[in-house]
Scaffold this motif. Structure first.
Motif, short mmCIF file in Angstrom:
data_model
loop_
_atom_site.label_atom_id
_atom_site.label_comp_id
_atom_site.label_asym_id
_atom_site.label_seq_id
_atom_site.Cartn_x
_atom_site.Cartn_y
_atom_site.Cartn_z
N HIS A 196 0.82 -1.21 0.00
CA HIS A 196 0.00 0.00 0.00
C HIS A 196 0.86 1.27 0.00
O HIS A 196 0.31 2.38 0.10
N GLY A 197 2.17 1.12 -0.08
CA GLY A 197 3.04 2.28 -0.11
C GLY A 197 3.07 3.07 1.18
O GLY A 197 3.29 4.28 1.17
N THR A 198 2.86 2.39 2.30
CA THR A 198 2.81 3.05 3.61
C THR A 198 4.08 2.75 4.41
O THR A 198 4.54 1.61 4.45
N THR A 199 4.62 3.76 5.05
CA THR A 199 5.80 3.57 5.91
C THR A 199 5.41 2.76 7.13
O THR A 199 4.43 3.08 7.83
N TYR A 200 6.17 1.71 7.39
CA TYR A 200 5.87 0.77 8.48
C TYR A 200 6.88 0.98 9.61
O TYR A 200 8.09 0.93 9.39
N VAL A 201 6.38 1.21 10.81
CA VAL A 201 7.23 1.31 12.00
C VAL A 201 6.86 0.18 12.94
O VAL A 201 5.73 0.08 13.41
N ASP A 202 7.82 -0.69 13.16
CA ASP A 202 7.69 -1.84 14.05
C ASP A 202 7.88 -1.33 15.48
O ASP A 202 8.99 -0.93 15.84
N ALA A 203 6.82 -1.32 16.30
CA ALA A 203 6.92 -0.64 17.59
C ALA A 203 6.12 -1.30 18.70
O ALA A 203 5.24 -0.67 19.31
N PRO A 204 6.40 -2.56 19.02
CA PRO A 204 5.71 -3.19 20.15
C PRO A 204 6.10 -2.51 21.45
O PRO A 204 7.08 -1.76 21.51
N VAL A 205 5.32 -2.77 22.49
CA VAL A 205 5.56 -2.10 23.77
C VAL A 205 5.87 -3.10 24.88
O VAL A 205 5.44 -4.24 24.85
N VAL A 206 6.61 -2.62 25.86
CA VAL A 206 6.83 -3.35 27.10
C VAL A 206 5.95 -2.69 28.14
O VAL A 206 5.99 -1.47 28.33
N GLY A 207 5.15 -3.49 28.83
CA GLY A 207 4.24 -2.94 29.82
C GLY A 207 2.88 -3.59 29.69
O GLY A 207 2.51 -4.10 28.63
N THR A 208 2.12 -3.53 30.76
CA THR A 208 0.80 -4.14 30.78
C THR A 208 -0.25 -3.07 31.09
O THR A 208 -0.04 -1.89 30.81
N LYS A 209 -1.37 -3.47 31.67
CA LYS A 209 -2.51 -2.57 31.84
C LYS A 209 -2.17 -1.30 32.63
O LYS A 209 -2.47 -0.19 32.17
#
Length: 288
Positions: free
Chosen positions: A112-125
């Motif tokens: 789709h020609g979209t810039t992808y940023v891989d950004a999972p998080v550390v942390g919970t609720k």
């Protein structure tokens, strides 16, 4: 980019809902969508608009933020959202989906020609509610400043990781440590009980010393009280353990501890504790 940024948030569950609230509190214009609309409707208010579809949420958004259960869930909604995104928008993929899942989603972004940023998080609720998550991000240098403008609303710390899908790689490492710590705590408490000891002695003995961990104390208290309000659901922890093992096989690394942890997590799910906190893995040690 102006002071107000438009962010489309797909997924308003345990993590996505507080993240959307914090984005709105920071002054961003937030569009939310969730498969169960009632969860999204609960967020409606100042700076938050509920969308009827992923595409409606993404229309005119500068950033698309996905926080869903797994790669399949993200892949099911991403095409519709990406098709509606304006040129130059950035996809912040913040779900934990593993290496294969991240590659699959990155390929959809490329289509789709979209810039992808891989950004999972550390942390919970609780960290999510307190805007105290840690973002593990990997993406092009030229979009990082803009991404941080969004991340700052939900996180206390941002770690940029270079290399292919560096954020996901580090997230798998972090989760391997988290699930091992919780499982070790469950094992120690179960052993103490089996030996006829008050399990509180374990937590008391490690307290304030080099062996102590606030996380062990918190999860251990849940185990002692037999109360497991979900901060990180056990079902999700079992899913993540599988992703860690998949990555380990690709890397040629033998993770015997994670293999054992996954068995216990799976057993606790089978015993009916999948929607409880991951600390409910305790039940897998105490049932025969």
């Amino acid at each position: 980019m102006g002071e107000t940024t438009t962010v489309a948030v797909l997924g308003t569950g345990t993590m996505g809902a507080p993240m959307a609230r914090n984005l709105a509190a920071a002054g961003h214009d937030v569009r939310v969508w969730n498969r169960s609309r009632d969860k999204a409707e609960a967020l409606a208010g100042d700076h938050v608009t509920v969308a009827a579809s992923p595409g409606e949420a993404a229309a005119d958004a500068e950033y698309l933020l996905t926080m869903l259960h797994d790669a399949d869930a993200v892949a099911a909604v991403a095409p519709g959202a990406l098709a509606a995104l304006p040129h130059g928008a950035v996809w912040l993929q913040m779900s934990t989906v593993g290496l294969d899942g991240s590659r699959r989603l990155e390929a959809i972004a490329a289509e789709h020609g979209t810039t992808y940023v891989d950004a999972p998080v550390v942390g919970t609720k609780a960290p999510a509610e307190q805007a105290a998550l840690t973002v593990l991000a990997c993406g092009p240098e030229e979009v990082r400043a803009g991404c941080e403008h969004v991340f700052d609303a939900v996180a206390a710390k941002i770690v940029w990781v270079d290399g292919e899908l560096g954020g996901t790689r580090l997230k798998l490492v972090m989760n391997s440590w988290v699930i091992a710590l919780v499982e070790a705590t469950a094992e120690a408490i179960s052993l103490a009980e089996g030996l006829g000891l008050d399990p509180r002695l374990f937590l008391h003995t490690i307290a304030d010393g080099p062996l102590d961990s606030p996380y062990a104390q918190m999860k251990g208290a849940m185990m002692l009280d037999r109360e497991f309000p979900a901060s990180f659901p056990l079902r999700g922890a079992e899913k993540d353990a599988g992703l860690i093992l998949e990555a380990a096989r690709e890397a040629g690394v033998d993770l015997a501890v994670t293999q054992a942890v996954r068995r216990h997590l799976a057993r606790a799910v089978e015993l009916g504790h999948g929607d409880e906190d991951m600390a409910a893995t305790y039940h897998s040690h105490r049932s025969s």
